[in-house]
Write a protein that holds these residues in place. Structure first.
Motif, PDB file in Angstrom:
ATOM      1  N   GLU A   4       0.812  -1.205   0.000  1.00  0.00           N
ATOM      2  CA  GLU A   4       0.000   0.000   0.000  1.00  0.00           C
ATOM      3  C   GLU A   4       0.855   1.268   0.000  1.00  0.00           C
ATOM      4  N   TYR A   5       2.045   1.240   0.547  1.00  0.00           N
ATOM      5  CA  TYR A   5       2.878   2.425   0.692  1.00  0.00           C
ATOM      6  C   TYR A   5       4.274   2.173   0.145  1.00  0.00           C
ATOM      7  N   PHE A   6       4.938   3.254  -0.219  1.00  0.00           N
ATOM      8  CA  PHE A   6       6.315   3.148  -0.660  1.00  0.00           C
ATOM      9  C   PHE A   6       7.250   3.222   0.540  1.00  0.00           C
ATOM     10  N   SER A   7       8.510   2.916   0.310  1.00  0.00           N
ATOM     11  CA  SER A   7       9.506   2.921   1.377  1.00  0.00           C
ATOM     12  C   SER A   7       9.837   4.341   1.819  1.00  0.00           C
ATOM     13  N   GLN A   8      10.152   4.457   3.107  1.00  0.00           N
ATOM     14  CA  GLN A   8      10.681   5.697   3.665  1.00  0.00           C
ATOM     15  C   GLN A   8      12.059   5.344   4.215  1.00  0.00           C
ATOM     16  N   LEU A   9      13.083   5.887   3.601  1.00  0.00           N
ATOM     17  CA  LEU A   9      14.440   5.518   3.955  1.00  0.00           C
ATOM     18  C   LEU A   9      15.244   6.746   4.361  1.00  0.00           C
ATOM     19  N   THR A  10      16.220   6.531   5.233  1.00  0.00           N
ATOM     20  CA  THR A  10      17.156   7.599   5.562  1.00  0.00           C
ATOM     21  C   THR A  10      18.234   7.638   4.484  1.00  0.00           C
ATOM     22  N   THR A  11      18.977   8.726   4.449  1.00  0.00           N
ATOM     23  CA  THR A  11      20.072   8.826   3.483  1.00  0.00           C
ATOM     24  C   THR A  11      21.102   7.728   3.734  1.00  0.00           C
ATOM     25  N   LYS A  12      21.304   7.374   5.009  1.00  0.00           N
ATOM     26  CA  LYS A  12      22.235   6.296   5.353  1.00  0.00           C
ATOM     27  C   LYS A  12      21.729   4.958   4.802  1.00  0.00           C
ATOM     28  N   ASP A  13      20.425   4.682   4.982  1.00  0.00           N
ATOM     29  CA  ASP A  13      19.844   3.443   4.468  1.00  0.00           C
ATOM     30  C   ASP A  13      20.016   3.352   2.951  1.00  0.00           C
ATOM     31  N   VAL A  14      19.762   4.455   2.247  1.00  0.00           N
ATOM     32  CA  VAL A  14      19.893   4.477   0.787  1.00  0.00           C
ATOM     33  C   VAL A  14      21.338   4.201   0.374  1.00  0.00           C
ATOM     34  N   PHE A  15      22.277   4.807   1.070  1.00  0.00           N
ATOM     35  CA  PHE A  15      23.688   4.588   0.752  1.00  0.00           C
ATOM     36  C   PHE A  15      24.052   3.113   0.906  1.00  0.00           C
ATOM     37  N   ILE A  16      23.632   2.505   1.986  1.00  0.00           N
ATOM     38  CA  ILE A  16      23.958   1.093   2.244  1.00  0.00           C
ATOM     39  C   ILE A  16      23.271   0.187   1.224  1.00  0.00           C
ATOM     40  N   LEU A  17      21.991   0.443   0.942  1.00  0.00           N
ATOM     41  CA  LEU A  17      21.271  -0.382  -0.035  1.00  0.00           C
ATOM     42  C   LEU A  17      21.866  -0.223  -1.436  1.00  0.00           C
ATOM     43  N   THR A  18      22.289   0.965  -1.788  1.00  0.00           N
ATOM     44  CA  THR A  18      22.916   1.193  -3.092  1.00  0.00           C
ATOM     45  C   THR A  18      24.231   0.417  -3.202  1.00  0.00           C
ATOM     46  N   THR A  19      24.979   0.389  -2.125  1.00  0.00           N
ATOM     47  CA  THR A  19      26.228  -0.376  -2.107  1.00  0.00           C
ATOM     48  C   THR A  19      25.946  -1.867  -2.286  1.00  0.00           C
ATOM     49  N   ILE A  20      24.924  -2.366  -1.604  1.00  0.00           N
ATOM     50  CA  ILE A  20      24.550  -3.781  -1.747  1.00  0.00           C
ATOM     51  C   ILE A  20      24.127  -4.054  -3.186  1.00  0.00           C
ATOM     52  N   LEU A  21      23.329  -3.156  -3.772  1.00  0.00           N
ATOM     53  CA  LEU A  21      22.856  -3.346  -5.139  1.00  0.00           C
ATOM     54  C   LEU A  21      24.015  -3.369  -6.131  1.00  0.00           C
ATOM     55  N   GLU A  22      25.009  -2.534  -5.929  1.00  0.00           N
ATOM     56  CA  GLU A  22      26.180  -2.520  -6.824  1.00  0.00           C
ATOM     57  C   GLU A  22      26.902  -3.858  -6.818  1.00  0.00           C
ATOM     58  N   ARG A  23      26.870  -4.550  -5.708  1.00  0.00           N
ATOM     59  CA  ARG A  23      27.534  -5.857  -5.607  1.00  0.00           C
ATOM     60  C   ARG A  23      26.733  -6.970  -6.296  1.00  0.00           C
ATOM     61  N   TYR A  24      25.448  -6.726  -6.563  1.00  0.00           N
ATOM     62  CA  TYR A  24      24.609  -7.752  -7.177  1.00  0.00           C
ATOM     63  C   TYR A  24      24.800  -7.863  -8.678  1.00  0.00           C
ATOM     64  N   ASP A  25      25.384  -6.880  -9.317  1.00  0.00           N
ATOM     65  CA  ASP A  25      25.770  -6.961 -10.725  1.00  0.00           C
ATOM     66  C   ASP A  25      24.627  -7.435 -11.634  1.00  0.00           C
ATOM     67  N   ASN A  26      23.514  -6.752 -11.595  1.00  0.00           N
ATOM     68  CA  ASN A  26      22.376  -7.002 -12.497  1.00  0.00           C
ATOM     69  C   ASN A  26      21.769  -8.396 -12.381  1.00  0.00           C
ATOM     70  N   GLN A  27      21.820  -8.995 -11.212  1.00  0.00           N
ATOM     71  CA  GLN A  27      21.148 -10.280 -11.015  1.00  0.00           C
ATOM     72  C   GLN A  27      19.644 -10.046 -10.994  1.00  0.00           C
ATOM     73  N   ALA A  28      18.878 -11.086 -11.260  1.00  0.00           N
ATOM     74  CA  ALA A  28      17.429 -10.942 -11.358  1.00  0.00           C
ATOM     75  C   ALA A  28      16.688 -11.795 -10.324  1.00  0.00           C
ATOM     76  N   ASP A  29      17.337 -12.176  -9.231  1.00  0.00           N
ATOM     77  CA  ASP A  29      16.632 -12.981  -8.228  1.00  0.00           C
ATOM     78  C   ASP A  29      15.675 -12.089  -7.423  1.00  0.00           C
ATOM     79  N   ALA A  30      14.910 -12.703  -6.547  1.00  0.00           N
ATOM     80  CA  ALA A  30      13.881 -11.986  -5.784  1.00  0.00           C
ATOM     81  C   ALA A  30      14.481 -10.890  -4.904  1.00  0.00           C
ATOM     82  N   PHE A  31      15.627 -11.159  -4.304  1.00  0.00           N
ATOM     83  CA  PHE A  31      16.264 -10.172  -3.437  1.00  0.00           C
ATOM     84  C   PHE A  31      16.683  -8.932  -4.229  1.00  0.00           C
TER      85      PHE A  31
END
Length: 179
Positions: A4-31
């Motif tokens: 029903e709602y979108f995420s509300q993230l802190t700038t710190k959370d976004v930085f950490i999630l972006t770093t994790i995403l960069e390590r995934y290298d365009n994978q298409a799994d559920a995570f």
């Protein structure tokens, strides 16, 4: 990910999630899909502005997973099988899906064809809200201390006056002062 709602993230959370995403290298799994959607549909807040009922990193949260109560769990950045029972990593689908949700919000995720519904019962502790409370308490304490004059009170002491010797006008004896 539907909810029903979108995420509300802190700038710190976004930085950490972006770093994790960069390590995934365009994978298409559920995570990776959930991670991309969370970042694409997030409202980003500074630490001081995020509402106190939103799950952020290091928040303690109680939630329902498919109707069963879970927690309280501490949402952490660490990963691995050696985490204590009370910790839930954002490197798991469940932990990642909790991040950014507020009390009363729900989300649905699919993992290996199984649909799971997550509902946030209570955010029992959020580090950003706790920091704001401590800062308010400190500011209040400072204003209370300023209400009292911090300078020392100085009192003047004067030596006690010796009583004057009264002379009688009809007495011609000058007394001891005559000498």
């Amino acid at each position: 990910m539907s909810r029903e709602y979108f995420s509300q993230l802190t700038t710190k959370d976004v930085f950490i999630l972006t770093t994790i995403l960069e390590r995934y290298d365009n994978q298409a799994d559920a995570f990776a899909t959930l991670l991309r959607e969370k970042l694409n549909h997030a409202t980003v807040y500074f630490r001081d502005d995020i509402p106190g009922d939103v799950v952020t990193l290091n928040s303690r949260v109680t939630y329902r997973l498919n109707g069963q109560i879970k927690g309280p769990h501490l949402v952490v950045q660490c990963q691995g099988e050696d985490l204590p029972d009370y910790a839930l990593s954002i490197h798991t689908l469940c932990g990642l899906s909790l991040l950014g949700l507020a009390e009363g919000e729900k989300t649905a995720i699919e993992d290996n064809g199984k649909r799971q519904t997550i509902f946030i019962e209570a955010v029992e502790f959020q580090p950003e809200a706790n920091l704001r409370l401590r800062e308010q308490d400190a500011a209040f304490s400072r204003t209370q201390r300023q209400a009292v004059d911090p300078s020392p009170q100085v009192l003047k002491f004067q030596p006690k006056q010796k009583p004057a010797i009264a002379r009688r006008p009809d007495d011609d004896d000058p007394g001891p002062f005559a000498a």
